[in-house]
Design a protein around this motif. Structure first.
Motif, PDB file in Angstrom:
ATOM      1  N   VAL A 119      53.710  43.973  49.112  1.00 23.09           N
ATOM      2  CA  VAL A 119      52.542  43.301  49.673  1.00 23.09           C
ATOM      3  C   VAL A 119      52.963  41.958  50.246  1.00 23.09           C
ATOM      4  O   VAL A 119      53.524  41.118  49.534  1.00 23.09           O
ATOM      5  CB  VAL A 119      51.452  43.093  48.602  1.00 23.09           C
ATOM      6  CG1 VAL A 119      50.246  42.382  49.188  1.00 23.09           C
ATOM      7  CG2 VAL A 119      51.046  44.422  47.989  1.00 23.09           C
ATOM      8  N   ILE A 120      52.708  41.776  51.533  1.00 18.68           N
ATOM      9  CA  ILE A 120      52.931  40.493  52.207  1.00 18.68           C
ATOM     10  C   ILE A 120      51.556  40.052  52.689  1.00 18.68           C
ATOM     11  O   ILE A 120      51.053  40.578  53.681  1.00 18.68           O
ATOM     12  CB  ILE A 120      53.919  40.632  53.381  1.00 18.68           C
ATOM     13  CG1 ILE A 120      55.233  41.240  52.898  1.00 18.68           C
ATOM     14  CG2 ILE A 120      54.149  39.283  54.042  1.00 18.68           C
ATOM     15  CD1 ILE A 120      56.185  41.623  54.006  1.00 18.68           C
ATOM     16  N   ASP A 121      50.933  39.134  51.958  1.00 16.72           N
ATOM     17  CA  ASP A 121      49.534  38.795  52.209  1.00 16.72           C
ATOM     18  C   ASP A 121      49.350  37.283  52.173  1.00 16.72           C
ATOM     19  O   ASP A 121      49.753  36.629  51.212  1.00 16.72           O
ATOM     20  CB  ASP A 121      48.645  39.461  51.162  1.00 16.72           C
ATOM     21  CG  ASP A 121      47.199  39.584  51.593  1.00 16.72           C
ATOM     22  OD1 ASP A 121      46.788  38.865  52.525  1.00 16.72           O
ATOM     23  OD2 ASP A 121      46.481  40.396  50.997  1.00 16.72           O
ATOM     24  N   ARG A 168      56.329  47.276  37.771  1.00 21.51           N
ATOM     25  CA  ARG A 168      57.013  48.495  38.167  1.00 21.51           C
ATOM     26  C   ARG A 168      56.793  48.957  39.592  1.00 21.51           C
ATOM     27  O   ARG A 168      57.682  49.484  40.194  1.00 21.51           O
ATOM     28  CB  ARG A 168      56.659  49.631  37.213  1.00 21.51           C
ATOM     29  CG  ARG A 168      55.180  49.904  37.110  1.00 21.51           C
ATOM     30  CD  ARG A 168      54.869  50.962  36.064  1.00 21.51           C
ATOM     31  NE  ARG A 168      53.439  51.009  35.820  1.00 21.51           N
ATOM     32  CZ  ARG A 168      52.619  51.825  36.434  1.00 21.51           C
ATOM     33  NH1 ARG A 168      53.075  52.679  37.310  1.00 21.51           N
ATOM     34  NH2 ARG A 168      51.332  51.791  36.175  1.00 21.51           N
ATOM     35  N   GLN A 169      55.636  48.784  40.192  1.00 20.51           N
ATOM     36  CA  GLN A 169      55.391  49.394  41.489  1.00 20.51           C
ATOM     37  C   GLN A 169      54.926  48.443  42.570  1.00 20.51           C
ATOM     38  O   GLN A 169      55.129  48.718  43.741  1.00 20.51           O
ATOM     39  CB  GLN A 169      54.333  50.494  41.355  1.00 20.51           C
ATOM     40  CG  GLN A 169      54.845  51.750  40.731  1.00 20.51           C
ATOM     41  CD  GLN A 169      53.779  52.810  40.712  1.00 20.51           C
ATOM     42  OE1 GLN A 169      52.843  52.737  39.938  1.00 20.51           O
ATOM     43  NE2 GLN A 169      53.922  53.791  41.571  1.00 20.51           N
ATOM     44  N   VAL A 170      54.279  47.379  42.220  1.00 22.03           N
ATOM     45  CA  VAL A 170      53.720  46.464  43.209  1.00 22.03           C
ATOM     46  C   VAL A 170      54.578  45.204  43.238  1.00 22.03           C
ATOM     47  O   VAL A 170      54.774  44.562  42.203  1.00 22.03           O
ATOM     48  CB  VAL A 170      52.251  46.107  42.879  1.00 22.03           C
ATOM     49  CG1 VAL A 170      51.702  45.137  43.897  1.00 22.03           C
ATOM     50  CG2 VAL A 170      51.397  47.368  42.824  1.00 22.03           C
ATOM     51  N   TYR A 171      55.076  44.883  44.424  1.00 16.78           N
ATOM     52  CA  TYR A 171      55.933  43.716  44.604  1.00 16.78           C
ATOM     53  C   TYR A 171      55.297  42.799  45.638  1.00 16.78           C
ATOM     54  O   TYR A 171      54.982  43.227  46.739  1.00 16.78           O
ATOM     55  CB  TYR A 171      57.330  44.148  45.050  1.00 16.78           C
ATOM     56  CG  TYR A 171      57.987  45.054  44.042  1.00 16.78           C
ATOM     57  CD1 TYR A 171      58.632  44.530  42.931  1.00 16.78           C
ATOM     58  CD2 TYR A 171      57.932  46.433  44.187  1.00 16.78           C
ATOM     59  CE1 TYR A 171      59.222  45.363  41.993  1.00 16.78           C
ATOM     60  CE2 TYR A 171      58.515  47.272  43.257  1.00 16.78           C
ATOM     61  CZ  TYR A 171      59.155  46.722  42.158  1.00 16.78           C
ATOM     62  OH  TYR A 171      59.727  47.554  41.229  1.00 16.78           O
ATOM     63  N   LEU A 172      55.125  41.546  45.282  1.00 19.33           N
ATOM     64  CA  LEU A 172      54.490  40.569  46.154  1.00 19.33           C
ATOM     65  C   LEU A 172      55.531  39.688  46.817  1.00 19.33           C
ATOM     66  O   LEU A 172      56.424  39.158  46.150  1.00 19.33           O
ATOM     67  CB  LEU A 172      53.526  39.688  45.355  1.00 19.33           C
ATOM     68  CG  LEU A 172      52.391  40.397  44.640  1.00 19.33           C
ATOM     69  CD1 LEU A 172      51.631  39.419  43.765  1.00 19.33           C
ATOM     70  CD2 LEU A 172      51.468  41.063  45.626  1.00 19.33           C
ATOM     71  N   ILE A 173      55.414  39.540  48.119  1.00 20.16           N
ATOM     72  CA  ILE A 173      56.270  38.633  48.881  1.00 20.16           C
ATOM     73  C   ILE A 173      55.341  37.554  49.413  1.00 20.16           C
ATOM     74  O   ILE A 173      54.577  37.790  50.345  1.00 20.16           O
ATOM     75  CB  ILE A 173      56.990  39.371  50.022  1.00 20.16           C
ATOM     76  CG1 ILE A 173      57.795  40.533  49.451  1.00 20.16           C
ATOM     77  CG2 ILE A 173      57.879  38.405  50.795  1.00 20.16           C
ATOM     78  CD1 ILE A 173      58.334  41.477  50.495  1.00 20.16           C
ATOM     79  N   LEU A 174      55.378  36.401  48.774  1.00 17.83           N
ATOM     80  CA  LEU A 174      54.444  35.322  49.080  1.00 17.83           C
ATOM     81  C   LEU A 174      55.183  34.024  49.321  1.00 17.83           C
ATOM     82  O   LEU A 174      56.226  33.777  48.713  1.00 17.83           O
ATOM     83  CB  LEU A 174      53.477  35.097  47.911  1.00 17.83           C
ATOM     84  CG  LEU A 174      52.680  36.286  47.420  1.00 17.83           C
ATOM     85  CD1 LEU A 174      51.938  35.922  46.152  1.00 17.83           C
ATOM     86  CD2 LEU A 174      51.711  36.746  48.482  1.00 17.83           C
ATOM     87  N   LYS A 175      54.621  33.216  50.183  1.00 19.72           N
ATOM     88  CA  LYS A 175      55.105  31.853  50.313  1.00 19.72           C
ATOM     89  C   LYS A 175      54.447  31.070  49.185  1.00 19.72           C
ATOM     90  O   LYS A 175      53.224  30.980  49.105  1.00 19.72           O
ATOM     91  CB  LYS A 175      54.726  31.251  51.659  1.00 19.72           C
ATOM     92  CG  LYS A 175      55.215  29.840  51.827  1.00 19.72           C
ATOM     93  CD  LYS A 175      54.813  29.286  53.161  1.00 19.72           C
ATOM     94  CE  LYS A 175      55.285  27.842  53.249  1.00 19.72           C
ATOM     95  NZ  LYS A 175      54.820  27.218  54.479  1.00 19.72           N
ATOM     96  N   GLN A 176      55.275  30.543  48.317  1.00 22.74           N
ATOM     97  CA  GLN A 176      54.740  29.892  47.129  1.00 22.74           C
ATOM     98  C   GLN A 176      55.276  28.470  47.049  1.00 22.74           C
ATOM     99  O   GLN A 176      56.483  28.253  47.079  1.00 22.74           O
ATOM    100  CB  GLN A 176      55.158  30.683  45.891  1.00 22.74           C
ATOM    101  CG  GLN A 176      54.602  30.152  44.624  1.00 22.74           C
ATOM    102  CD  GLN A 176      55.048  31.000  43.445  1.00 22.74           C
ATOM    103  OE1 GLN A 176      55.835  31.918  43.582  1.00 22.74           O
ATOM    104  NE2 GLN A 176      54.557  30.663  42.286  1.00 22.74           N
TER     105      GLN A 176
END
Length: 162
Positions: free
Chosen positions: A97-99, A113-121
């Motif tokens: 997820v890139i949101d 396990r299944q959901v990976y977040l790519i966020l600017k933090q």
């Protein structure tokens, strides 16, 4: 799970795979899609691009493509809903997820396990994220303790009346 190194933890894992890219139809989603398409073109990554407008579109498109793909990228969509509950993916499906929208659903954030977040933090946002144990503590044990205290206070009160 929050990805800290997008190249190693995201791009290197999907570079040899067929990828389904679902993109929201807004400015941020379309710009991110154009950038990702350029990266995929340079590295010859096979992908299918599907525009989504709302949660129902996301579920419909996921259901129609879930047999063909094991890696899915959600651009500017899906971060604010519980993806495991809504989409019900197989165990071997990886969802990235890139949101840019906030808030991010905590189930997605803490999923291991299944959901990976790519966020600017940034540092301020990192301090606002609550600890896992603080959110998902066992409330049953807390209720048992409070019941015991209630029972004790009512016993004391009855004893005082005699």
């Amino acid at each position: 799970m929050l990805i800290t190194d997008p190249v190693k933890d995201f791009f290197q894992k999907i570079i040899e795979e067929r990828v389904l890219v679902m993109v929201a139809q807004d400015v941020d989603g379309l710009c991110a899609c154009k950038i990702l398409q350029s990266l995929f073109k340079c590295d010859h990554v096979q992908y299918t691009l599907v525009p989504v407008e709302n949660k129902q579109d996301l579920v419909t498109e996921f259901d129609s493509h879930k047999e063909q793909y094991k890696h899915m990228v959600l651009l500017n969509c899906g971060g604010s809903i519980d993806l495991l509950e809504i989409l019900e993916p197989d165990d071997d499906v990886m969802i990235y997820v890139i949101d840019s929208r906030r808030p991010i659903d905590l189930v997605n954030f803490y999923c291991e396990r299944q959901v990976y977040l790519i966020l600017k933090q940034n540092q301020e946002e990192a301090q606002l994220i609550p600890d896992y144990d603080h959110i998902y503590r066992n409330y049953d044990s807390d209720n048992e303790d409070s019941d015991t205290e209630y029972e004790q206070s009512s016993k004391r009160h009855k004893f005082d009346q005699v």
